[in-house]
Design an enzyme around this catalytic site. Structure first.
Site, PDB file in Angstrom:
ATOM      1  N   GLY A  31       0.803  -1.217   0.000  1.00 37.16           N
ATOM      2  CA  GLY A  31       0.000   0.000   0.000  1.00 37.16           C
ATOM      3  C   GLY A  31       0.834   1.265   0.000  1.00 37.16           C
ATOM      4  O   GLY A  31       2.036   1.241  -0.222  1.00 37.16           O
ATOM      5  N   TYR A  32       0.144   2.380   0.269  1.00 44.29           N
ATOM      6  CA  TYR A  32       0.720   3.724   0.166  1.00 44.29           C
ATOM      7  C   TYR A  32       1.371   3.863  -1.209  1.00 44.29           C
ATOM      8  O   TYR A  32       2.559   4.159  -1.351  1.00 44.29           O
ATOM      9  CB  TYR A  32       1.721   4.010   1.295  1.00 44.29           C
ATOM     10  CG  TYR A  32       1.649   5.459   1.720  1.00 44.29           C
ATOM     11  CD1 TYR A  32       0.556   5.925   2.439  1.00 44.29           C
ATOM     12  CD2 TYR A  32       2.631   6.373   1.368  1.00 44.29           C
ATOM     13  CE1 TYR A  32       0.449   7.258   2.802  1.00 44.29           C
ATOM     14  CE2 TYR A  32       2.533   7.710   1.725  1.00 44.29           C
ATOM     15  CZ  TYR A  32       1.435   8.137   2.444  1.00 44.29           C
ATOM     16  OH  TYR A  32       1.334   9.464   2.801  1.00 44.29           O
ATOM     17  N   HIS A  34       2.634   4.525  -4.979  1.00 45.10           N
ATOM     18  CA  HIS A  34       3.246   5.655  -5.688  1.00 45.10           C
ATOM     19  C   HIS A  34       3.412   5.263  -7.162  1.00 45.10           C
ATOM     20  O   HIS A  34       2.958   4.179  -7.587  1.00 45.10           O
ATOM     21  CB  HIS A  34       4.583   6.029  -5.044  1.00 45.10           C
ATOM     22  CG  HIS A  34       5.480   4.859  -4.806  1.00 45.10           C
ATOM     23  ND1 HIS A  34       6.047   4.137  -5.836  1.00 45.10           N
ATOM     24  CD2 HIS A  34       5.884   4.246  -3.670  1.00 45.10           C
ATOM     25  CE1 HIS A  34       6.776   3.166  -5.344  1.00 45.10           C
ATOM     26  NE2 HIS A  34       6.694   3.189  -4.026  1.00 45.10           N
ATOM     27  N   HIS A  37       4.504   1.696  -8.017  1.00 46.84           N
ATOM     28  CA  HIS A  37       3.425   0.701  -8.014  1.00 46.84           C
ATOM     29  C   HIS A  37       2.533   0.883  -9.242  1.00 46.84           C
ATOM     30  O   HIS A  37       2.086  -0.100  -9.842  1.00 46.84           O
ATOM     31  CB  HIS A  37       2.544   0.852  -6.766  1.00 46.84           C
ATOM     32  CG  HIS A  37       3.264   0.639  -5.470  1.00 46.84           C
ATOM     33  ND1 HIS A  37       3.542   1.650  -4.582  1.00 46.84           N
ATOM     34  CD2 HIS A  37       3.764  -0.486  -4.905  1.00 46.84           C
ATOM     35  CE1 HIS A  37       4.159   1.168  -3.526  1.00 46.84           C
ATOM     36  NE2 HIS A  37       4.317  -0.131  -3.698  1.00 46.84           N
ATOM     37  N   GLN A  61       7.415  -9.666   7.723  1.00 45.72           N
ATOM     38  CA  GLN A  61       8.665  -9.282   7.079  1.00 45.72           C
ATOM     39  C   GLN A  61       9.363  -8.102   7.762  1.00 45.72           C
ATOM     40  O   GLN A  61      10.364  -7.600   7.272  1.00 45.72           O
ATOM     41  CB  GLN A  61       8.440  -9.005   5.593  1.00 45.72           C
ATOM     42  CG  GLN A  61       7.641  -7.766   5.261  1.00 45.72           C
ATOM     43  CD  GLN A  61       7.277  -7.715   3.784  1.00 45.72           C
ATOM     44  OE1 GLN A  61       6.455  -8.485   3.293  1.00 45.72           O
ATOM     45  NE2 GLN A  61       7.887  -6.810   3.045  1.00 45.72           N
ATOM     46  N   GLY A 147       8.822  -4.699  -8.559  1.00 39.97           N
ATOM     47  CA  GLY A 147       9.721  -3.622  -8.975  1.00 39.97           C
ATOM     48  C   GLY A 147      11.182  -4.025  -8.829  1.00 39.97           C
ATOM     49  O   GLY A 147      11.552  -4.743  -7.904  1.00 39.97           O
ATOM     50  N   LYS A 184      11.456   6.136  -6.228  1.00 37.20           N
ATOM     51  CA  LYS A 184      10.166   6.222  -5.531  1.00 37.20           C
ATOM     52  C   LYS A 184      10.092   5.129  -4.477  1.00 37.20           C
ATOM     53  O   LYS A 184      10.453   3.975  -4.744  1.00 37.20           O
ATOM     54  CB  LYS A 184       9.022   6.007  -6.513  1.00 37.20           C
ATOM     55  CG  LYS A 184       8.991   6.998  -7.646  1.00 37.20           C
ATOM     56  CD  LYS A 184       7.938   8.047  -7.426  1.00 37.20           C
ATOM     57  CE  LYS A 184       7.919   8.994  -8.623  1.00 37.20           C
ATOM     58  NZ  LYS A 184       7.124  10.186  -8.363  1.00 37.20           N
ATOM     59  N   ARG A 187       8.598   4.735   1.750  1.00 37.95           N
ATOM     60  CA  ARG A 187       9.342   5.216   2.924  1.00 37.95           C
ATOM     61  C   ARG A 187       9.889   6.635   2.729  1.00 37.95           C
ATOM     62  O   ARG A 187      10.329   7.254   3.700  1.00 37.95           O
ATOM     63  CB  ARG A 187      10.479   4.247   3.269  1.00 37.95           C
ATOM     64  CG  ARG A 187       9.966   2.930   3.846  1.00 37.95           C
ATOM     65  CD  ARG A 187      11.079   2.069   4.431  1.00 37.95           C
ATOM     66  NE  ARG A 187      10.536   0.986   5.224  1.00 37.95           N
ATOM     67  CZ  ARG A 187      10.365  -0.268   4.800  1.00 37.95           C
ATOM     68  NH1 ARG A 187      10.692  -0.603   3.570  1.00 37.95           N
ATOM     69  NH2 ARG A 187       9.871  -1.195   5.599  1.00 37.95           N
TER      70      ARG A 187
HETATM   71  O1  PAF Z   1       7.633  -5.224  -2.020  1.00 44.23           O
HETATM   72  C1  PAF Z   1       6.702  -5.217  -1.199  1.00 44.23           C
HETATM   73  O2  PAF Z   1       5.934  -4.249  -1.071  1.00 44.23           O
HETATM   74  C2  PAF Z   1       6.506  -6.405  -0.271  1.00 44.23           C
HETATM   75  O3  PAF Z   1       7.731  -6.938   0.108  1.00 44.23           O
HETATM   76  C3  PAF Z   1       5.606  -7.499  -0.867  1.00 44.23           C
HETATM   77  C4  PAF Z   1       6.217  -8.122  -2.103  1.00 44.23           C
HETATM   78  C5  PAF Z   1       4.249  -6.908  -1.207  1.00 44.23           C
HETATM   79  C6  PAF Z   1       5.393  -8.610   0.159  1.00 44.23           C
HETATM   80  O4  PAF Z   1       4.793  -8.136   1.324  1.00 44.23           O
END
Ligand code: PAF
Length: 280
Positions: A31-32, A34, A37, A61, A147, A184, A187
């Site tokens: 999410g969030y 940019h 994404h 994670q 990405g 981008k 964070r």
């Molecule tokens: O790259 C990410 O945003 C995360 O590591 C992912 C692949 C969505 C897994 O939580």
């Protein structure tokens, strides 16, 4: 565009699409969203009949001292962006939907994860592999989009898909940068004005490293040293790592080769940012 929060609802929808012979592209995110994404969603839109985006800040994670609690979230804005890009379904589960009580099965990897980000984030890739594997089982896509800014993550996921015979094409998409060069990242939102300016040192050092390779430098030590020196010129920056590795194995290399990944992780204040370039 639908927003679903349960595994069953996503499964049922994807099954219906499959019955009609439609292909499914999947963009897993935290999410969030940019423009990075957005480029993944656009790529998925171009090559699949249906597009699913997951938005899930995966607790597994994050290490105990990392930014799980403060990780930025904005479902409303994310939904609007997904809808404008033509996504068909957002999967936005609560942590309990993904990790029920007694959850105790993990996907772990011995190779690729012991270098680069794996050294400073020891639990990170186990969490990424586990959640991505679960999401792949839930969404069952034809293609999944990641990405290249998270180059090690992309290599790890490709390896997992191959090791575990997942019938999913893993598609890597180029890094998207701000106009001034900063890669981008969700964070980037943590950065103060001064830190935002200082964060440019990441892309500057990446461009320097790339230029040295393009000019014919073959010693990775010289390239890495020059990049470290450039980063050290920024008082707000603290290096986590600057490394040149084999693009497939993530093992450090002495001489420039193809494919090579030159990857950096740098703290700007307390925010850890990453960037890289791939030579292939
Ligand atoms: O790259 C990410 O945003 C995360 O590591 C992912 C692949 C969505 C897994 O939580």
């Amino acid at each position: 565009m639908k927003i679903e929060s349960t595994v069953n609802a996503v499964r049922n929808q994807v099954k219906e699409w499959r019955k009609s012979g439609l292909t499914v592209g999947f963009v897993p995110t935290m999410g969030y969203l940019h423009e990075g994404h957005a480029s993944l969603i656009q790529a998925a839109r171009e090559n699949n009949d249906k597009v699913v985006v997951s938005i899930f800040v995966n607790p597994m994670q994050f290490g105990p001292t990392e930014d799980l609690a403060s990780y930025p979230r904005d479902l409303e804005k994310d939904s609007a962006l997904c809808a404008s890009l033509g996504a068909d379904l957002i999967f936005h589960p609560e942590p309990e939907e993904m990790y029920h009580e007694g959850f105790s099965s993990y996907v772990d990897m011995d190779v690729l994860t012991q270098e680069l980000c794996g050294l400073s984030r020891p639990v990170h890739f186990r969490g990424v592999c586990t959640v991505v594997c679960k999401l792949f089982h839930i969404v069952a896509p034809d293609r999944a989009y990641f990405g290249q800014k998270d180059a090690q993550q992309l290599a790890v996921i490709r390896h997992m898909a191959d090791d575990l015979n997942m019938d999913i094409e893993i598609v890597g998409c180029p890094i998207v940068r701000e106009e001034d060069g900063l890669a981008k990242s969700s964070r980037n939102t943590y950065l103060s004005e001064d830190e935002r300016r200082a964060a440019l040192i990441l892309s500057k050092s990446i461009f320097l490293g790339k230029e040295l390779v393009e000019k014919g430098e073959t010693s990775t030590e010289k390239i890495v040293d020059a990049m470290k020196e450039r980063i050290a010129s920024e008082p707000l920056a603290r290096i986590d790592y600057v490394k040149a590795v084999d693009g497939r194995t993530m093992q450090q290399i002495q001489t420039v080769q193809k494919p090579m990944l030159v990857a950096i992780a740098v703290y700007i204040g307390s925010t850890r940012l990453i960037d890289n370039f791939i030579w292939e």
